[in-house]
Design an enzyme around this catalytic site. Sequence first.
Site: not given
Ligand code: UD1
Ligand code: CA
Length: 449
Positions: A15, A81, A103, A141, A227, A349, A423
């Site tokens: 995004r 995650t 994160y 979540g 995001n 400068y 000069r």
């Molecule tokens: C996640 C939580 C959700 C919470 C929300 C808060 C899970 C399953 N869900 O959801 O409960 O309310 O964050 O913002 O954990 N990332 C990785 N590798 C992956 C997936 C994600 O590095 O395979 C990183 C992303 O870059 C991001 C963070 O983990 O920084 C969270 O991932 P994202 O996909 O945004 O989770 P949400 O669906 O927002």
């Molecule tokens: Ca997120």
Amino acid sequence: MQSALVILAAGMGSRMKSDLPKVLHEVAGAPLLVHAMRSGAALDPARVVVVTGHGAEAVEAVVAKHAPDAICVRQAEQKGTAHAVDQARAAFADFEGDVTVLYGDTPFISADTLARMQARRRDGADVIVLGFEAANPGRYGRLVTNGTTLEKIVEAKDANPQELAITLCNSGVITADCQTLFTLISEVGNDNASGEYYLTDVVGLATTKGMRAEVVTCAEVETLGVNSRIELDRAEQIFQTRARQAAMENGVTLAGSDSIYFSFDTKIAPDAWIGPNVVFGPGVRIEAGAQIRAFSHLEGCHVGPDAQVGPFARLRPGATLADGARIGNFVEIKNANIAAGAKVNHLSYIGDASVGAAANIGAGTITCNYDGVMKHRTEIGEKAFVGSNTLLIAPVRMGAESMTASGTVVTKNVPDGAMAIGRAETVNKPGFARKLMQLLRAKKAKRGR
Ligand code: UD1
Ligand code: CA
């Protein structure tokens, strides 16, 4: 008990609509990831592991620069995650203590919040989740609680209507004993609406095993994740509002606080005065009693006690002003020491230079520091007086109490106490000005305007 951090930074951030990985977009002059790492530093972590994926090389370069001791592990494919944290398993093989997951796109988790999570661990809870009351729970979540214990976390996509009605939401920050965490993660499956390995599932697994999971809450603003560019802008505004308040609470006057912009690391001592529309880039330190007047831009510099800068001045990296130095309007200083009481008041400068104590640099002085290939230094001794519109062809040195006549092009060293004049001499032609004007006016009249 020692602590460690895992910072998730593998996501693409589609995004943002950007070629730059999301966690490298900046708030207050530092990448989001650096903000997250600085938050986590409050735990004084014995180990820091960053999980990279999209744009891994660029992200790893930033990690190496900001925290050379941090370990980067790659998540080749983003499978959720829990899968992301699992990539850090080998990096923690020999680790004993707590692990906190943050994160990389969440810049504002406070030291106080992390300390409260740590305290709850010391009180015996096995898994601590950071929650918040969401104004608009949307796709967060949901935290399913029973009194003070947390039973499970349900992702919005998998939630039933009762669960969706819950407003206590998951921030994503979680703390548990290292071994416990990785044991639980190895049991997480991907049988859910997204087909992803959810880190949030460790809570339900822990409860089933008779462990205790608990929630610590914080203000929603702390959990703000970025995001999109709009959220990036919101994060910037939140940062700036907090930085302004912190500066004022610390005794700094901000005249027109709304228009003053800070960097993540700006340091200003009490009793400094900052005027409207001043912008601080990274690496600025301002001492007590200094005045930074309107529309000045400062970066990588140190402004000593009672020094004055601006209005409309630019201090670039390596500018160092000692006590009471004065830098005036339309003056640029780069990689230069300006000693106590020295003045560079107008349109100059000064780059790759040192200016001695109480020296006076006249309007329009330029240190010609660059020959097109290399940079050279200019040294100006104490109490030197540099006449207006002097060009100093570096490398060159002006001695103590030396002078230049206005308009001089200095091509060799000027000894202590000497005056350099370079000069063309003025020649007066009597009556010539009037004659010339008459001639020109006549010419114009003939042309008929
Ligand atoms: C996640 C939580 C959700 C919470 C929300 C808060 C899970 C399953 N869900 O959801 O409960 O309310 O964050 O913002 O954990 N990332 C990785 N590798 C992956 C997936 C994600 O590095 O395979 C990183 C992303 O870059 C991001 C963070 O983990 O920084 C969270 O991932 P994202 O996909 O945004 O989770 P949400 O669906 O927002
Ligand atoms: Ca997120």
